[in-house]
Design a protein around this motif. Structure first.
Motif, PDB file in Angstrom:
ATOM      1  N   ARG A  85       0.839  -1.197   0.000  1.00 40.53           N
ATOM      2  CA  ARG A  85       0.000   0.000   0.000  1.00 40.53           C
ATOM      3  C   ARG A  85       0.880   1.256   0.000  1.00 40.53           C
ATOM      4  NH1 ARG A  85      -5.107  -1.373   4.025  1.00 40.53           N
ATOM      5  NH2 ARG A  85      -5.807  -3.259   2.909  1.00 40.53           N
ATOM      6  N   PRO A  86       0.283   2.406  -0.379  1.00 33.82           N
ATOM      7  CA  PRO A  86       1.095   3.635  -0.452  1.00 33.82           C
ATOM      8  C   PRO A  86       1.701   4.041   0.888  1.00 33.82           C
ATOM      9  CG  PRO A  86      -0.954   3.894  -1.669  1.00 33.82           C
ATOM     10  CD  PRO A  86      -1.065   2.598  -0.942  1.00 33.82           C
ATOM     11  N   GLN A  87       0.929   3.922   1.976  1.00 33.61           N
ATOM     12  CA  GLN A  87       1.423   4.332   3.282  1.00 33.61           C
ATOM     13  C   GLN A  87       2.091   3.166   4.012  1.00 33.61           C
ATOM     14  OE1 GLN A  87       1.502   7.395   4.610  1.00 33.61           O
ATOM     15  NE2 GLN A  87       0.660   8.159   2.671  1.00 33.61           N
ATOM     16  N   PRO A  88       3.266   3.412   4.606  1.00 33.28           N
ATOM     17  CA  PRO A  88       3.917   2.342   5.388  1.00 33.28           C
ATOM     18  C   PRO A  88       3.048   1.929   6.575  1.00 33.28           C
ATOM     19  CG  PRO A  88       5.438   4.156   4.952  1.00 33.28           C
ATOM     20  CD  PRO A  88       4.077   4.643   4.575  1.00 33.28           C
ATOM     21  N   TYR A  89       3.173   0.681   6.966  1.00 37.57           N
ATOM     22  CA  TYR A  89       2.461   0.186   8.135  1.00 37.57           C
ATOM     23  C   TYR A  89       3.222   0.572   9.407  1.00 37.57           C
ATOM     24  CZ  TYR A  89       0.016  -2.654   4.686  1.00 37.57           C
ATOM     25  OH  TYR A  89      -0.720  -3.073   3.599  1.00 37.57           O
ATOM     26  N   LYS A  90       2.458   0.821  10.459  1.00 39.76           N
ATOM     27  CA  LYS A  90       3.057   1.165  11.746  1.00 39.76           C
ATOM     28  C   LYS A  90       3.185  -0.104  12.580  1.00 39.76           C
ATOM     29  CE  LYS A  90       1.151   5.849  11.760  1.00 39.76           C
ATOM     30  NZ  LYS A  90       0.271   6.819  12.473  1.00 39.76           N
ATOM     31  N   VAL A  91       4.387  -0.355  13.032  1.00 34.80           N
ATOM     32  CA  VAL A  91       4.695  -1.574  13.786  1.00 34.80           C
ATOM     33  C   VAL A  91       5.163  -1.196  15.185  1.00 34.80           C
ATOM     34  CG1 VAL A  91       6.263  -3.557  13.947  1.00 34.80           C
ATOM     35  CG2 VAL A  91       5.271  -2.924  11.737  1.00 34.80           C
ATOM     36  N   ARG A  92       4.660  -1.910  16.174  1.00 32.88           N
ATOM     37  CA  ARG A  92       5.097  -1.687  17.562  1.00 32.88           C
ATOM     38  C   ARG A  92       5.407  -3.020  18.219  1.00 32.88           C
ATOM     39  NH1 ARG A  92       3.185  -1.578  22.879  1.00 32.88           N
ATOM     40  NH2 ARG A  92       1.232  -2.543  22.177  1.00 32.88           N
ATOM     41  N   ILE A  93       6.578  -3.090  18.840  1.00 31.44           N
ATOM     42  CA  ILE A  93       6.973  -4.243  19.647  1.00 31.44           C
ATOM     43  C   ILE A  93       7.220  -3.740  21.059  1.00 31.44           C
ATOM     44  CG2 ILE A  93       8.712  -6.033  20.009  1.00 31.44           C
ATOM     45  CD1 ILE A  93       9.183  -5.986  16.963  1.00 31.44           C
ATOM     46  N   ASP A 144       7.774 -14.546  29.044  1.00 24.75           N
ATOM     47  CA  ASP A 144       6.594 -15.232  28.512  1.00 24.75           C
ATOM     48  C   ASP A 144       5.878 -14.285  27.560  1.00 24.75           C
ATOM     49  OD1 ASP A 144       4.989 -13.474  30.169  1.00 24.75           O
ATOM     50  OD2 ASP A 144       5.417 -14.815  31.840  1.00 24.75           O
ATOM     51  N   GLN A 145       4.760 -14.720  27.030  1.00 25.18           N
ATOM     52  CA  GLN A 145       4.053 -13.911  26.041  1.00 25.18           C
ATOM     53  C   GLN A 145       3.495 -12.618  26.633  1.00 25.18           C
ATOM     54  OE1 GLN A 145       1.213 -16.131  23.754  1.00 25.18           O
ATOM     55  NE2 GLN A 145       2.795 -17.349  22.735  1.00 25.18           N
ATOM     56  N   ARG A 146       3.288 -12.590  27.946  1.00 31.51           N
ATOM     57  CA  ARG A 146       2.837 -11.344  28.577  1.00 31.51           C
ATOM     58  C   ARG A 146       3.934 -10.294  28.563  1.00 31.51           C
ATOM     59  NH1 ARG A 146       1.024 -13.754  34.229  1.00 31.51           N
ATOM     60  NH2 ARG A 146       3.041 -14.727  33.846  1.00 31.51           N
ATOM     61  N   ASP A 147       5.166 -10.733  28.358  1.00 26.04           N
ATOM     62  CA  ASP A 147       6.320  -9.828  28.317  1.00 26.04           C
ATOM     63  C   ASP A 147       6.570  -9.282  26.916  1.00 26.04           C
ATOM     64  OD1 ASP A 147       7.669  -8.953  30.501  1.00 26.04           O
ATOM     65  OD2 ASP A 147       9.239 -10.466  30.464  1.00 26.04           O
ATOM     66  N   LEU A 148       5.740  -9.649  25.966  1.00 27.19           N
ATOM     67  CA  LEU A 148       5.983  -9.276  24.578  1.00 27.19           C
ATOM     68  C   LEU A 148       4.668  -8.863  23.918  1.00 27.19           C
ATOM     69  CD1 LEU A 148       8.157  -9.176  22.307  1.00 27.19           C
ATOM     70  CD2 LEU A 148       7.501 -11.534  21.744  1.00 27.19           C
ATOM     71  N   ALA A 149       4.562  -7.576  23.567  1.00 28.23           N
ATOM     72  CA  ALA A 149       3.385  -7.065  22.865  1.00 28.23           C
ATOM     73  C   ALA A 149       3.748  -6.791  21.415  1.00 28.23           C
ATOM     74  CB  ALA A 149       2.880  -5.790  23.533  1.00 28.23           C
ATOM     75  N   MET A 150       2.859  -7.152  20.490  1.00 30.14           N
ATOM     76  CA  MET A 150       3.123  -6.960  19.063  1.00 30.14           C
ATOM     77  C   MET A 150       1.888  -6.372  18.395  1.00 30.14           C
ATOM     78  SD  MET A 150       5.089 -10.548  18.154  1.00 30.14           S
ATOM     79  CE  MET A 150       3.942 -11.527  19.134  1.00 30.14           C
ATOM     80  N   ASP A 151       2.110  -5.369  17.583  1.00 26.59           N
ATOM     81  CA  ASP A 151       0.982  -4.735  16.909  1.00 26.59           C
ATOM     82  C   ASP A 151       1.444  -4.171  15.564  1.00 26.59           C
ATOM     83  OD1 ASP A 151      -1.829  -3.623  17.010  1.00 26.59           O
ATOM     84  OD2 ASP A 151      -0.690  -1.775  16.742  1.00 26.59           O
ATOM     85  N   ASP A 156      -3.305  -7.994   7.934  1.00 23.55           N
ATOM     86  CA  ASP A 156      -3.003  -9.411   8.158  1.00 23.55           C
ATOM     87  C   ASP A 156      -3.388  -9.786   9.583  1.00 23.55           C
ATOM     88  OD1 ASP A 156      -1.998 -11.971   8.254  1.00 23.55           O
ATOM     89  OD2 ASP A 156      -0.064 -11.461   7.356  1.00 23.55           O
ATOM     90  N   TYR A 157      -4.160 -10.861   9.728  1.00 25.61           N
ATOM     91  CA  TYR A 157      -4.598 -11.289  11.063  1.00 25.61           C
ATOM     92  C   TYR A 157      -3.508 -12.065  11.804  1.00 25.61           C
ATOM     93  CZ  TYR A 157      -5.152 -15.836   8.831  1.00 25.61           C
ATOM     94  OH  TYR A 157      -4.918 -16.999   8.156  1.00 25.61           O
ATOM     95  N   ALA A 158      -2.513 -12.565  11.095  1.00 28.18           N
ATOM     96  CA  ALA A 158      -1.469 -13.379  11.718  1.00 28.18           C
ATOM     97  C   ALA A 158      -0.571 -12.516  12.590  1.00 28.18           C
ATOM     98  CB  ALA A 158      -0.630 -14.070  10.652  1.00 28.18           C
ATOM     99  N   VAL A 159      -0.156 -13.080  13.718  1.00 33.01           N
ATOM    100  CA  VAL A 159       0.767 -12.401  14.635  1.00 33.01           C
ATOM    101  C   VAL A 159       1.910 -13.353  14.950  1.00 33.01           C
ATOM    102  CG1 VAL A 159       1.051 -11.298  16.887  1.00 33.01           C
ATOM    103  CG2 VAL A 159      -1.096 -11.033  15.632  1.00 33.01           C
ATOM    104  N   PRO A 160       3.152 -13.010  14.585  1.00 36.80           N
ATOM    105  CA  PRO A 160       3.507 -11.767  13.906  1.00 36.80           C
ATOM    106  C   PRO A 160       3.262 -11.849  12.397  1.00 36.80           C
ATOM    107  CG  PRO A 160       5.483 -13.037  14.287  1.00 36.80           C
ATOM    108  CD  PRO A 160       4.356 -13.817  14.899  1.00 36.80           C
ATOM    109  N   CYS A 161       2.901 -10.732  11.828  1.00 33.37           N
ATOM    110  CA  CYS A 161       2.820 -10.629  10.379  1.00 33.37           C
ATOM    111  C   CYS A 161       4.232 -10.472   9.822  1.00 33.37           C
ATOM    112  CB  CYS A 161       1.947  -9.443   9.983  1.00 33.37           C
ATOM    113  SG  CYS A 161       2.593  -7.858  10.580  1.00 33.37           S
ATOM    114  N   LYS A 162       4.352 -10.424   8.517  1.00 36.91           N
ATOM    115  CA  LYS A 162       5.689 -10.309   7.914  1.00 36.91           C
ATOM    116  C   LYS A 162       6.349  -8.974   8.238  1.00 36.91           C
ATOM    117  CE  LYS A 162       3.544  -9.402   3.378  1.00 36.91           C
ATOM    118  NZ  LYS A 162       2.255 -10.040   3.681  1.00 36.91           N
TER     119      LYS A 162
END
Length: 275
Positions: A85-93, A144-151, A156-162
Motif C-alpha cells: 500500500r502507499p502508506q507504510p504500516y506502523k509496527v510496535r513491539i 513469557d508472552q505477557r512480556d511481549l506485545a506486538m501490533d 493481516d490477522y497473523a501475529v507476527p505478520c511479515k
C-alpha cells in the motif's frame, strides 16, 4: 451452465511491496541472521514463545530494506514498514521496562563482579548477565508472552505478520552491533548504565592516603604489589635456606670424602643471597 469455481473465495496473489529507497535492511543475505550469543538468544526466546515459527515470513522484507524507520527506546521499538500500500504500516513491539529500583538492583549486582563491568565497558554482553537478572528476580529477555506485545496496522490477522517479523530480524542484527539496545528496551541506555557502573566501582575502590578513593591510574604502579610485611608475618622465625638438607637421608655416595648434602649446602645459601 459452467460449474462454479470451488475456489471463488480465494484471495488474489499478494501484491509486491513497494520498493523503499534507503530503507533499513539486514546485512545477512543468506543463512542465520544473529551472529552473537545474545542475538541468538533473543531469537531463541521468540522461538520458545511461539513467535519464531512465523519469523521467516519477514526475512525477505528485512533483506530488501522495506523498513522505513526504526526507533528503540525504553519499553519497546517503533517502526514503519513499507508494504504494497502507499502508506507504510506502523509496527510496535513492546517489552516492559524496569523501574529505577529494579535497575538499582541490577547495576549493583553487575558492579559487584569486575568481569561483568569490564565486558560492558568493552561493548560486550557478559554471558552470565541473564543469571545476574535472574538473581534479582528479573528477566533480561521476554520471559513469557505477557512480556511481549506486538501490533501492526496491516490487515493481516497473523501475529507476527511479515512486517513485525522483519523488524525482529533487524533488531537481532542491531543487537549484534550494539548489545546495549537490549538493555535500552528494558529501560537503561548505554551512557546511563556505564556511568552508574563506574560510580559504583569507584565507590568500592580502596581509599587513598588522604581517605579518598584512589583513581586506578594513580595506583597502577602498586596495583599488583602485596603488603610488604605480609611475607614476614606469615613466615614467622627465619629458617635457614639449607635447612631442608637436614631432612634428607644420608647418601652413601661421597665426593672426595665429602657428603653430598654438605657439598650442596653452599649452593642453597648462595641462592638465598646469604653467601
Amino acid at each position: 451452465m459452467p460449474e462454479p469455481d470451488p475456489f471463488w473465495w480465494r484471495d488474489e496473489a499478494p501484491a509486491r511491496p513497494r520498493k523503499v529507497e534507503g530503507g533499513i535492511q539486514i546485512n545477512s543475505t543468506r543463512g542465520p541472521v544473529a551472529r552473537t550469543w545474545w542475538s541468538q538468544r533473543f531469537l531463541g526466546v521468540l522461538e520458545r514463545l511461539g513467535v519464531g515459527g512465523r519469523l521467516s515470513r519477514g526475512r525477505s522484507y528485512a533483506r530488501a530494506g522495506q523498513i522505513v524507520s526504526l526507533d528503540v527506546a525504553a519499553g519497546g521499538a517503533l517502526a514503519q514498514v513499507q508494504g504494497s500500500r502507499p502508506q507504510p504500516y506502523k509496527v510496535r513491539i513492546g517489552i516492559p521496562a524496569f523501574g529505577k529500583a529494579e535497575w538499582t538492583w541490577v547495576t549493583q549486582a553487575l558492579a559487584g563482579e569486575a568481569s561483568y563491568a569490564a565486558a560492558l565497558l568493552n561493548g560486550e554482553m557478559p554471558r552470565e548477565i541473564e543469571t545476574v537478572f535472574d538473581g534479582v528476580g528479573l528477566s533480561l529477555f521476554p520471559a513469557d508472552q505477557r512480556d511481549l506485545a506486538m501490533d501492526c496496522s496491516c490487515p493481516d490477522y497473523a501475529v507476527p505478520c511479515k512486517h513485525l517479523a522483519a523488524v525482529f530480524y533487524v533488531l537481532a542484527e542491531r543487537f549484534d552491533a550494539d548489545p546495549f539496545q537490549i538493555l535500552a528496551l528494558r529501560g537503561r541506555d548505554r551512557d546511563t548504565l556505564l556511568e552508574e557502573l563506574r560510580a559504583r566501582r569507584a565507590a568500592a575502590a580502596p581509599p587513598d592516603e588522604n581517605g579518598g578513593v584512589a583513581a586506578l591510574a594513580d595506583v597502577m604502579d602498586v596495583f599488583w604489589t602485596g603488603d610488604t610485611g605480609l611475607a614476614e608475618r606469615l613466615s614467622g622465625a627465619h629458617t635457614p635456606p639449607d635447612a631442608i638438607l637436614d631432612q634428607v637421608p644420608d647418601f652413601a655416595i661421597t665426593v672426595r670424602g665429602e657428603h653430598l648434602t654438605e657439598l650442596l649446602r653452599p649452593a642453597y645459601r648462595a641462592l638465598a643471597g646469604e653467601d
